[in-house]
Design a protein around this motif. Structure first.
Motif, mmCIF file in Angstrom:
data_model
loop_
_atom_site.group_PDB
_atom_site.id
_atom_site.type_symbol
_atom_site.label_atom_id
_atom_site.label_comp_id
_atom_site.label_asym_id
_atom_site.label_seq_id
_atom_site.Cartn_x
_atom_site.Cartn_y
_atom_site.Cartn_z
ATOM 1 N N ALA A 31 48.629 26.040 45.841
ATOM 2 C CA ALA A 31 47.764 25.153 46.623
ATOM 3 C C ALA A 31 46.617 25.865 47.319
ATOM 4 C CB ALA A 31 48.590 24.405 47.658
ATOM 5 N N TYR A 32 46.604 27.185 47.328
ATOM 6 C CA TYR A 32 45.570 27.852 48.091
ATOM 7 C C TYR A 32 44.861 28.939 47.297
ATOM 8 C CZ TYR A 32 49.693 30.761 49.254
ATOM 9 O OH TYR A 32 50.849 31.509 49.218
ATOM 10 N N ALA A 33 43.613 29.210 47.743
ATOM 11 C CA ALA A 33 42.818 30.250 47.121
ATOM 12 C C ALA A 33 43.367 31.620 47.516
ATOM 13 C CB ALA A 33 41.361 30.129 47.554
ATOM 14 N N MET A 34 43.113 32.591 46.669
ATOM 15 C CA MET A 34 43.507 33.967 46.923
ATOM 16 C C MET A 34 42.285 34.867 46.781
ATOM 17 S SD MET A 34 46.734 33.995 47.605
ATOM 18 C CE MET A 34 47.032 35.768 47.477
ATOM 19 N N LYS A 35 42.247 35.882 47.597
ATOM 20 C CA LYS A 35 41.143 36.832 47.541
ATOM 21 C C LYS A 35 41.669 38.265 47.508
ATOM 22 C CE LYS A 35 38.067 33.932 50.361
ATOM 23 N NZ LYS A 35 37.262 33.880 51.605
ATOM 24 N N TRP A 36 40.843 39.140 46.965
ATOM 25 C CA TRP A 36 41.055 40.582 47.072
ATOM 26 C C TRP A 36 39.916 41.163 47.914
ATOM 27 C CZ3 TRP A 36 45.214 43.366 45.631
ATOM 28 C CH2 TRP A 36 46.094 42.811 44.694
ATOM 29 N N TYR A 37 40.287 42.056 48.798
ATOM 30 C CA TYR A 37 39.341 42.830 49.592
ATOM 31 C C TYR A 37 39.654 44.315 49.376
ATOM 32 C CZ TYR A 37 38.008 38.738 52.430
ATOM 33 O OH TYR A 37 37.532 37.520 52.863
ATOM 34 N N VAL A 48 36.044 41.412 47.531
ATOM 35 C CA VAL A 48 35.895 41.866 46.152
ATOM 36 C C VAL A 48 35.881 40.690 45.178
ATOM 37 C CG1 VAL A 48 36.979 43.190 44.284
ATOM 38 C CG2 VAL A 48 36.960 44.097 46.624
ATOM 39 N N ALA A 49 36.884 39.795 45.308
ATOM 40 C CA ALA A 49 37.014 38.724 44.324
ATOM 41 C C ALA A 49 37.790 37.565 44.925
ATOM 42 C CB ALA A 49 37.726 39.224 43.066
ATOM 43 N N LEU A 50 37.558 36.383 44.339
ATOM 44 C CA LEU A 50 38.182 35.148 44.801
ATOM 45 C C LEU A 50 38.642 34.340 43.603
ATOM 46 C CD1 LEU A 50 38.489 32.526 46.690
ATOM 47 C CD2 LEU A 50 36.101 32.101 46.112
ATOM 48 N N ILE A 51 39.798 33.706 43.735
ATOM 49 C CA ILE A 51 40.224 32.701 42.765
ATOM 50 C C ILE A 51 40.720 31.491 43.536
ATOM 51 C CG2 ILE A 51 42.554 33.700 42.489
ATOM 52 C CD1 ILE A 51 42.304 32.794 39.480
ATOM 53 N N THR A 52 40.183 30.328 43.189
ATOM 54 C CA THR A 52 40.577 29.100 43.880
ATOM 55 C C THR A 52 41.903 28.569 43.352
ATOM 56 O OG1 THR A 52 39.481 27.608 42.333
ATOM 57 C CG2 THR A 52 38.126 28.518 44.124
ATOM 58 N N SER A 53 42.413 27.545 43.998
ATOM 59 C CA SER A 53 43.651 26.926 43.529
ATOM 60 C C SER A 53 43.461 26.334 42.135
ATOM 61 C CB SER A 53 44.112 25.845 44.504
ATOM 62 O OG SER A 53 43.105 24.856 44.658
ATOM 63 N N GLY A 54 42.229 25.965 41.806
ATOM 64 C CA GLY A 54 41.948 25.399 40.497
ATOM 65 C C GLY A 54 41.603 26.423 39.444
ATOM 66 N N GLY A 55 41.543 27.692 39.841
ATOM 67 C CA GLY A 55 41.295 28.753 38.867
ATOM 68 C C GLY A 55 39.849 29.216 38.772
ATOM 69 N N CYS A 95 45.241 42.010 49.310
ATOM 70 C CA CYS A 95 45.105 40.610 48.962
ATOM 71 C C CYS A 95 45.170 39.776 50.236
ATOM 72 C CB CYS A 95 46.140 40.151 47.936
ATOM 73 S SG CYS A 95 47.837 40.243 48.466
ATOM 74 N N HIS A 96 44.593 38.592 50.155
ATOM 75 C CA HIS A 96 44.405 37.744 51.329
ATOM 76 C C HIS A 96 44.580 36.287 50.953
ATOM 77 C CE1 HIS A 96 41.727 35.098 53.717
ATOM 78 N NE2 HIS A 96 42.162 35.828 54.735
ATOM 79 N N ALA A 97 45.177 35.547 51.890
ATOM 80 C CA ALA A 97 45.280 34.105 51.756
ATOM 81 C C ALA A 97 44.980 33.471 53.114
ATOM 82 C CB ALA A 97 46.673 33.700 51.294
ATOM 83 N N PHE A 98 44.324 32.322 53.070
ATOM 84 C CA PHE A 98 44.036 31.562 54.284
ATOM 85 C C PHE A 98 44.780 30.242 54.149
ATOM 86 C CE2 PHE A 98 41.840 30.633 58.068
ATOM 87 C CZ PHE A 98 41.375 29.323 58.026
ATOM 88 N N VAL A 99 45.850 30.102 54.907
ATOM 89 C CA VAL A 99 46.749 28.956 54.744
ATOM 90 C C VAL A 99 46.953 28.275 56.091
ATOM 91 C CG1 VAL A 99 49.027 28.212 53.956
ATOM 92 C CG2 VAL A 99 47.917 30.161 52.852
ATOM 93 N N ASP A 100 46.661 26.984 56.134
ATOM 94 C CA ASP A 100 46.873 26.191 57.352
ATOM 95 C C ASP A 100 46.238 26.853 58.579
ATOM 96 O OD1 ASP A 100 50.232 25.316 56.239
ATOM 97 O OD2 ASP A 100 48.298 24.331 55.873
#
Length: 115
Positions: A31-37, A48-55, A95-100
């Motif tokens: 359900a959430y986007a993921m990022k690399w820093y 560095v990079a981002l991938i959304t929940s939809g890819g 890696c990073h996630a922003f959740v709620d």
């Protein structure tokens, strides 16, 4: 609560490749986007990079065309495939996630590229 654990870092020669993994637990990963820093010694942490929940994906200019972010929702894991590595890619990768409304970070994995 989300837990993130990175792995896959190491020492590689310039021009080589590494694949980083980030295993997530504790929430609905898909359900959430993921990022690399990354953070190099003496420098600020940079995205560095981002991938959304939809890819959908996006990359910093410094890595576009060399790095690929992907995710496997069945394994609750996000990957960063790094090719054509350069000494300036040397850093701790997070890696990073922003959740709620909360930022979650992993502990980081060291990538060292020798010239």
């Amino acid at each position: 609560q989300v837990q993130l654990v990175e792995s896959g870092g190491g020492l590689v020669q310039a021009g080589g490749s590494l694949r980083l993994s980030c295993a997530a637990s504790g929430s609905i990963f898909s359900a959430y986007a993921m990022k690399w820093y990354r953070q190099a010694p003496g420098k600020q942490r940079e995205w560095v990079a981002l991938i959304t929940s939809g890819g959908s994906t996006n990359y910093a200019d410094s890595v576009r065309g060399r790095f690929t972010i992907s995710r496997d929702n069945a394994k609750n894991t996000v990957y960063l495939q790094m090719n054509s590595l350069k000494p300036e890619d040397t850093a701790v990768y997070y890696c990073h996630a922003f959740v709620d409304g909360v930022n979650y970070w992993g502990q980081g994995t060291q990538v060292t590229v020798s010239s």
